[in-house]
Write a protein that holds these residues in place. Structure first.
Motif, PDB file in Angstrom:
ATOM      1  N   MET A 164     -21.917  39.609  40.013  1.00 46.41           N
ATOM      2  CA  MET A 164     -21.550  38.302  40.533  1.00 46.41           C
ATOM      3  C   MET A 164     -20.042  38.124  40.446  1.00 46.41           C
ATOM      4  N   THR A 165     -19.424  37.711  41.551  1.00 44.09           N
ATOM      5  CA  THR A 165     -17.998  37.430  41.540  1.00 44.09           C
ATOM      6  C   THR A 165     -17.787  35.972  41.178  1.00 44.09           C
ATOM      7  N   GLU A 166     -16.517  35.555  41.024  1.00 35.46           N
ATOM      8  CA  GLU A 166     -16.210  34.216  40.555  1.00 35.46           C
ATOM      9  C   GLU A 166     -16.672  33.146  41.535  1.00 35.46           C
ATOM     10  N   ASP A 167     -16.690  33.436  42.815  1.00 35.72           N
ATOM     11  CA  ASP A 167     -17.080  32.407  43.779  1.00 35.72           C
ATOM     12  C   ASP A 167     -18.579  32.406  44.030  1.00 35.72           C
ATOM     13  N   GLY A 168     -19.325  33.189  43.279  1.00 34.02           N
ATOM     14  CA  GLY A 168     -20.778  33.152  43.383  1.00 34.02           C
ATOM     15  C   GLY A 168     -21.347  34.148  44.366  1.00 34.02           C
ATOM     16  N   ASP A 169     -20.502  34.852  45.117  1.00 34.01           N
ATOM     17  CA  ASP A 169     -20.984  35.854  46.065  1.00 34.01           C
ATOM     18  C   ASP A 169     -21.343  37.122  45.321  1.00 34.01           C
ATOM     19  N   GLU A 170     -22.180  37.928  45.936  1.00 29.87           N
ATOM     20  CA  GLU A 170     -22.566  39.194  45.324  1.00 29.87           C
ATOM     21  C   GLU A 170     -21.718  40.317  45.884  1.00 29.87           C
ATOM     22  N   GLU A 171     -21.150  41.076  44.986  1.00 29.45           N
ATOM     23  CA  GLU A 171     -20.348  42.234  45.358  1.00 29.45           C
ATOM     24  C   GLU A 171     -21.105  43.481  44.934  1.00 29.45           C
ATOM     25  N   VAL A 172     -21.427  44.321  45.902  1.00 26.56           N
ATOM     26  CA  VAL A 172     -22.176  45.523  45.600  1.00 26.56           C
ATOM     27  C   VAL A 172     -21.228  46.574  45.045  1.00 26.56           C
ATOM     28  N   MET A 173     -21.553  47.081  43.873  1.00 25.48           N
ATOM     29  CA  MET A 173     -20.739  48.098  43.216  1.00 25.48           C
ATOM     30  C   MET A 173     -21.631  49.243  42.797  1.00 25.48           C
ATOM     31  N   THR A 174     -21.095  50.440  42.852  1.00 21.91           N
ATOM     32  CA  THR A 174     -21.846  51.576  42.325  1.00 21.91           C
ATOM     33  C   THR A 174     -21.808  51.521  40.802  1.00 21.91           C
ATOM     34  N   ALA A 175     -22.765  52.201  40.169  1.00 21.58           N
ATOM     35  CA  ALA A 175     -22.790  52.246  38.709  1.00 21.58           C
ATOM     36  C   ALA A 175     -21.510  52.865  38.163  1.00 21.58           C
ATOM     37  N   GLY A 176     -20.985  53.853  38.874  1.00 23.90           N
ATOM     38  CA  GLY A 176     -19.740  54.481  38.451  1.00 23.90           C
ATOM     39  C   GLY A 176     -18.575  53.511  38.477  1.00 23.90           C
ATOM     40  N   GLU A 177     -18.534  52.642  39.484  1.00 23.52           N
ATOM     41  CA  GLU A 177     -17.462  51.649  39.585  1.00 23.52           C
ATOM     42  C   GLU A 177     -17.561  50.617  38.467  1.00 23.52           C
ATOM     43  N   VAL A 178     -18.796  50.213  38.132  1.00 26.05           N
ATOM     44  CA  VAL A 178     -18.992  49.271  37.030  1.00 26.05           C
ATOM     45  C   VAL A 178     -18.527  49.897  35.719  1.00 26.05           C
ATOM     46  N   LEU A 179     -18.879  51.170  35.505  1.00 26.05           N
ATOM     47  CA  LEU A 179     -18.469  51.862  34.292  1.00 26.05           C
ATOM     48  C   LEU A 179     -16.950  51.992  34.232  1.00 26.05           C
TER      49      LEU A 179
END
Length: 219
Positions: free
Chosen positions: A8-23
């Motif tokens: 979840m981004t600050e404005d409430g929209d969903e940002e799709v990220m790969t697991a690698g990007e999250v890590l």
């Protein structure tokens, strides 16, 4: 690891990220927290994403065939992620213990639009820790002192982090107009521009907002 996670981004929209990007973002937050003298904004969303990822990876391992070489690789990756997570949370808890009153003051007085410094769990821990320390100090010392000395002035007793300590940083985004105050400079201050990919050793105080925004990373 699964191919993508939702954050979840600050404005409430969903940002799709790969697991690698999250890590990658979690590792950046971990290093920033490790080298920053103050506690930074909570990244509990990244922590929760990676905990879910660990659960998914462990389920995949259970379904894998015995002797599959990929199982060993996935176990090593899980151990690595767990180390980053536990180290990140331990560093934050240590700062909460060292600067409890100051951090709680900051958190209670932040604006609604500002990102929280503490997760709900960290805030609960900080309140309980503060009450425990105050109770212990009162029982151990204050109640044995004269009535006019049984209270302490928070302004004199609160411990704050040293924002004037020096940090090693890498510039992620071109940043202009940073005011640097140095006793060694003839004028006492200097305006500097940071170029992308540059590395510097500088005082933390003028860099603090840029660390939180991601324009620079501590290394």
């Amino acid at each position: 690891m699964s191919s993508e996670l939702d954050e979840m981004t600050e404005d409430g929209d969903e940002e799709v990220m790969t697991a690698g990007e999250v890590l990658e973002k979690l590792e950046e937050a971990w290093l920033n927290e490790k080298f920053s003298p103050e506690i930074l904004e909570s990244k509990s969303d990244l922590v929760e994403c990676m905990l879910e990822q660990i659960t998914a990876m462990e389920e995949n391992i259970q379904r894998a065939k015995k002797g599959d070489f990929k199982v060993s690789i996935h176990r090593m990756e899980i151990d690595r992620i767990r180390y980053v997570l536990s180290s990140y949370l331990r560093i934050r808890l240590k700062k909460i213990e060292n600067f409890t009153a100051h951090i709680l003051h900051q958190e209670c007085n932040r604006k609604d639009e500002d990102s929280p410094l503490l997760s709900p769990e960290e805030f609960k821990f900080a309140k309980e820790y503060q009450n425990s320390i105050e109770g212990h100090f009162s029982t151990l010392a204050l109640r044995h002192m004269p009535a006019n000395s049984q209270t302490l002035d928070p302004k004199l007793t609160v411990i704050k982090s040293n924002l004037d300590s020096y940090v090693f940083l890498q510039v992620n985004e071109e940043t202009q107009g940073i005011l640097i105050e140095e006793e060694t400079l003839e004028t006492g201050e200097e305006i500097v521009d940071l170029e992308k990919n540059d590395q510097h050793i500088m005082r933390y105080r003028p860099l603090a907002p840029h660390v939180n925004s991601g324009a620079v990373s501590l290394i």
